[in-house]
Design an enzyme around this catalytic site. Sequence first.
Site, PDB file in Angstrom:
ATOM      1  N   TYR A 159      -9.322  21.097  22.623  1.00  0.00           N
ATOM      2  CA  TYR A 159      -9.354  20.120  23.877  1.00  0.00           C
ATOM      3  C   TYR A 159      -7.809  19.629  24.487  1.00  0.00           C
ATOM      4  CZ  TYR A 159     -10.887  15.865  25.956  1.00  0.00           C
ATOM      5  OH  TYR A 159     -11.210  14.829  26.897  1.00  0.00           O
ATOM      6  N   HIS A 166      -7.921  -2.657   8.671  1.00  0.00           N
ATOM      7  CA  HIS A 166      -8.990  -3.735   8.120  1.00  0.00           C
ATOM      8  C   HIS A 166     -10.082  -3.596   9.320  1.00  0.00           C
ATOM      9  CE1 HIS A 166      -6.662  -5.558   4.847  1.00  0.00           C
ATOM     10  NE2 HIS A 166      -6.534  -4.163   4.519  1.00  0.00           N
ATOM     11  N   HIS A 181     -12.640  -2.540   2.112  1.00  0.00           N
ATOM     12  CA  HIS A 181     -11.546  -2.577   2.589  1.00  0.00           C
ATOM     13  C   HIS A 181     -11.092  -2.406   3.977  1.00  0.00           C
ATOM     14  CE1 HIS A 181      -7.356  -1.772   0.750  1.00  0.00           C
ATOM     15  NE2 HIS A 181      -7.074  -2.194   1.818  1.00  0.00           N
ATOM     16  N   HIS A 193      -3.382   2.554   8.575  1.00  0.00           N
ATOM     17  CA  HIS A 193      -4.586   2.003   7.529  1.00  0.00           C
ATOM     18  C   HIS A 193      -4.645   0.552   8.106  1.00  0.00           C
ATOM     19  CE1 HIS A 193      -6.299  -0.156   4.330  1.00  0.00           C
ATOM     20  NE2 HIS A 193      -5.362  -0.951   3.883  1.00  0.00           N
ATOM     21  N   GLU A 206       0.699  -1.089   0.106  1.00  0.00           N
ATOM     22  CA  GLU A 206       0.040  -0.125   0.018  1.00  0.00           C
ATOM     23  C   GLU A 206       0.833   1.253   0.088  1.00  0.00           C
ATOM     24  OE1 GLU A 206      -2.796   0.044  -0.754  1.00  0.00           O
ATOM     25  OE2 GLU A 206      -4.057  -1.561   0.486  1.00  0.00           O
ATOM     26  N   TYR A 238     -20.419  13.724  17.909  1.00  0.00           N
ATOM     27  CA  TYR A 238     -19.780  14.681  17.718  1.00  0.00           C
ATOM     28  C   TYR A 238     -18.385  14.656  17.220  1.00  0.00           C
ATOM     29  CZ  TYR A 238     -18.063  14.616  22.507  1.00  0.00           C
ATOM     30  OH  TYR A 238     -17.408  14.437  23.670  1.00  0.00           O
TER      31      TYR A 238
END
Length: 227
Positions: free
Chosen positions: A223, A108, A168, A106, A88, A127
């Site tokens: 925050y 799955h 994916h 990334h 990837e 939110y």
Amino acid sequence: MAEQRYEQRRRDPLPEETDAWEALVTAARRTVADGLVVGTSGNVSVRVGDTVLVTPSGVPYDRLAPDDVTGVDLAGRQVLGSLVPTSELPMHLAVYATTDARAVVHTHAVHATAVSTLVLELPSVHYMTGALGGPVRVAPYAPYGTPELAEHVLRALDGRTGCLLRNHGTLTHGTTLDQAYDRTAQLEWMCNLWLKASSVPHHTPSLLTEAQIAEAGARLRDYGQPG
């Protein structure tokens, strides 16, 4: 001759790259422990200067050692290590080329992947959608590791720090590895929330408006602790 020149480009990692590799391996192992990936699926990368450290292809994360550091330049040429980078890699490099990202995660993740098969955009049920820049889009399907998938992801990420990949998984980025990872975990949690709420018979989940999401996003930027 060309192969010899290619090998000569590889070098020893810098101290900051060694530290970043250790953090990357820890994050990659955490994706397995947290149930966000199975086996060697998913991948993690960190940018250090003009070098991108990335998990190698097909190697279980618990087997990765300090000497396995794997890195490429921004054009994808391998400059660190001998293990083949993740398939990837085009997707990761595309994110670094078009955003201020310093880390990409990334996965799955099962709930997020399930949602990617059902909708074009994750409904705004919480939110924390604002923490990702707005409603999370689903990038159209394309085979893994292809330039086409990278292009779909970039369009889905426009103005966002996370997206779903149809059939994916997920992709998030951040200015730090911790931030990218937290966004991945948050996205999976929101997908789980929507799946559970939408499965209640005779009820439809209430959704936040665009203005409410924007307000939450603005508040979330301040925050936590200062600095």
